[in-house]
Write a protein that holds these residues in place. Structure first.
Motif, short mmCIF file in Angstrom:
data_model
loop_
_atom_site.label_atom_id
_atom_site.label_comp_id
_atom_site.label_asym_id
_atom_site.label_seq_id
_atom_site.Cartn_x
_atom_site.Cartn_y
_atom_site.Cartn_z
N ALA A 120 0.84 -1.19 0.00
CA ALA A 120 0.00 0.00 0.00
C ALA A 120 0.87 1.25 0.00
O ALA A 120 1.92 1.28 0.64
CB ALA A 120 -0.91 -0.01 1.22
N SER A 123 4.95 2.92 -5.03
CA SER A 123 4.89 3.12 -6.48
C SER A 123 6.24 2.84 -7.10
O SER A 123 7.28 2.98 -6.45
CB SER A 123 4.42 4.54 -6.81
N LEU A 140 -5.32 -8.15 -12.03
CA LEU A 140 -5.27 -7.78 -10.61
C LEU A 140 -6.09 -8.78 -9.81
O LEU A 140 -7.29 -8.98 -10.06
CB LEU A 140 -5.80 -6.36 -10.41
N GLY A 143 -6.58 -6.05 -3.94
CA GLY A 143 -6.16 -4.67 -3.73
C GLY A 143 -6.59 -3.77 -4.88
O GLY A 143 -7.49 -4.12 -5.66
N ARG A 144 -5.95 -2.63 -4.95
CA ARG A 144 -6.21 -1.68 -6.02
C ARG A 144 -4.87 -1.31 -6.65
O ARG A 144 -3.84 -1.33 -5.99
CB ARG A 144 -6.89 -0.42 -5.50
N LEU A 145 -4.91 -0.98 -7.93
CA LEU A 145 -3.68 -0.63 -8.63
C LEU A 145 -3.98 0.46 -9.64
O LEU A 145 -4.98 0.39 -10.37
CB LEU A 145 -3.10 -1.86 -9.34
N ARG A 173 1.22 2.16 -9.19
CA ARG A 173 0.98 2.81 -7.91
C ARG A 173 -0.15 2.10 -7.19
O ARG A 173 -1.20 1.84 -7.79
CB ARG A 173 0.62 4.28 -8.09
N ASN A 174 0.08 1.79 -5.93
CA ASN A 174 -0.96 1.19 -5.11
C ASN A 174 -1.48 2.26 -4.17
O ASN A 174 -0.78 2.67 -3.24
CB ASN A 174 -0.41 0.01 -4.31
N PRO A 179 -2.19 -4.39 0.24
CA PRO A 179 -1.27 -4.69 -0.87
C PRO A 179 -2.03 -5.02 -2.15
O PRO A 179 -3.12 -5.59 -2.11
CB PRO A 179 -0.50 -5.92 -0.37
N ALA A 180 -1.45 -4.65 -3.27
CA ALA A 180 -2.00 -5.02 -4.58
C ALA A 180 -1.27 -6.28 -5.05
O ALA A 180 -0.03 -6.29 -5.11
CB ALA A 180 -1.81 -3.89 -5.58
N TYR A 182 -1.01 -9.11 -8.14
CA TYR A 182 -1.41 -9.29 -9.53
C TYR A 182 -0.55 -10.34 -10.21
O TYR A 182 0.52 -10.71 -9.74
CB TYR A 182 -1.35 -7.97 -10.30
#
Length: 189
Positions: A120, A123, A140, A143-145, A173-174, A179-180, A182
């Motif tokens: 998190a 980047s 993914l 998380g988000r990315l 960038r997360n 955590p992202a 993938y």
């Protein structure tokens, strides 16, 4: 060099020195081509520091290799079946990014699979592709990315897949809070 140096970092340092001398380049020439200071390159080749993902990206671009190809050159030969506990893992000391080579490059094959875990609020930015036109498929899992490819921002949620050929800059960038994680499929042109 101290006794706590990771064996992979030692092999990577040696391989980077071999690539530079094999290309007939001085440290100054490589510094110019990769836009990395001569002193940093010297310390990398002596395994005094661990390379970040951004530094490896610049070096790979200078040598015309993917990061996976470079790391595969210093890892053990991959068998057809690579058990989870045998898959090479590398951690970026600057960001905490963890990169698992699930299906590393192998002679005669053009594709590979990489698992990435970006913490998190972390980047990573790359100045350009190591291999122009490299086909990538990013799926993914958690998380988000936020992925910027050639100045276009893509916001991914779990389950989303972004497919592209990379010709220019990119950035991962997360935005957090978790955590992202993938899967990245890479296919050489």
């Amino acid at each position: 060099m101290g006794p706590d140096i990771d064996p992979l970092d030692l092999r990577l340092a040696s391989r980077l020195a071999e690539l530079r001398t094999g290309s007939g380049w001085s440290l100054e020439e490589l510094a110019r081509r990769a836009d990395i200071s001569r002193s940093t390159l010297s310390r990398l080749e002596r395994a005094e520091i661990s390379p970040t993902a951004a530094l490896l990206g610049r070096l790979c671009r200078a040598y015309g290799r993917t990061m996976s190809q470079l790391l595969a050159e210093v890892e053990q030969d991959a068998a057809g079946l690579l058990r989870a506990h045998d898959q090479p893992v590398w951690t970026d000391p600057a960001t905490g990014f963890v990169r698992r080579s699930v299906s590393p490059p192998q002679s005669g094959m053009r594709g590979e699979l990489v698992e990435g875990i970006l913490p998190a609020d972390a980047s990573i930015a790359y100045d350009g592709p190591s291999v122009p036109g490299l086909e990538q498929h990013l799926w993914l899992l958690a998380g988000r990315l936020e992925l910027t490819v050639q100045e276009q921002l893509h916001r991914l949620a779990p389950g989303d897949c972004l497919r592209f050929r990379l010709w220019g800059r990119s950035a991962f960038r997360n935005p957090g809070p978790e955590p992202a994680r993938y899967v990245l499929a890479l296919v050489l042109p």
